[in-house]
Design an enzyme around this catalytic site. Structure first.
Site, PDB file in Angstrom:
ATOM      1  CG  HIS A  10      -1.999  -1.038   1.158  1.00 19.16           C
ATOM      2  ND1 HIS A  10      -3.041  -1.032   0.248  1.00 19.16           N
ATOM      3  CD2 HIS A  10      -2.146  -2.168   1.890  1.00 19.16           C
ATOM      4  CE1 HIS A  10      -3.789  -2.105   0.442  1.00 19.16           C
ATOM      5  NE2 HIS A  10      -3.269  -2.814   1.426  1.00 19.16           N
ATOM      6  CG  ASN A  38      -3.666  -2.636  -3.493  1.00 16.36           C
ATOM      7  OD1 ASN A  38      -3.951  -3.355  -2.540  1.00 16.36           O
ATOM      8  ND2 ASN A  38      -2.601  -1.856  -3.501  1.00 16.36           N
ATOM      9  CG  HIS A 104      -6.674  -5.045   6.645  1.00 17.48           C
ATOM     10  ND1 HIS A 104      -6.447  -5.841   5.543  1.00 17.48           N
ATOM     11  CD2 HIS A 104      -7.987  -4.716   6.603  1.00 17.48           C
ATOM     12  CE1 HIS A 104      -7.584  -5.979   4.871  1.00 17.48           C
ATOM     13  NE2 HIS A 104      -8.523  -5.298   5.494  1.00 17.48           N
TER      14      HIS A 104
END
Length: 111
Positions: A10, A38, A104
């Site tokens: 990320h 994503n 996360h």
């Protein structure tokens, strides 16, 4: 997932992201299929880590500031390599914190 995987999936230091190339990497392939989307956070690792600073117990946390984001969204279900298009944004992010580290990516704008 841990902090190292979260960073790999990320965090990017530059907004010039080629969605078609990056999303064909193994970490974005789920069950042999291309991941639907994503979100990449265009920021330093320290700024993203700061979201979870002092957060206890482990929980979801919304950033207090907005981040530059680029979400790669799959255009269609086709065999690899799958086509993606970028969707830039500037918003707060929600992450799951464990041991005061993001592990996360939960969502954009709210938890």
């Amino acid at each position: 997932q841990n902090w190292a995987k979260f960073k790999e999936k990320h965090i990017r230091s530059t907004s010039s992201i080629d969605c078609n190339t990056i999303m064909d990497k193994a970490i974005y392939i789920v069950g042999g299929k291309c991941k639907e989307r994503n979100t990449f956070i265009i920021s330093s690792e320290d700024n993203v880590k700061a979201i979870c600073s002092g957060v206890s117990p482990d929980r979801k946390e919304l950033s207090t500031t907005s981040f530059k984001l680029n979400t790669c969204i799959r255009d269609s279900i086709t065999p690899r390599p799958c086509p993606y298009h970028p969707s830039p944004d500037n918003n707060k992010i929600c992450v799951k914190c464990e041991k005061q580290l993001p592990v996360h990516f939960v969502g954009i704008g709210k938890c």
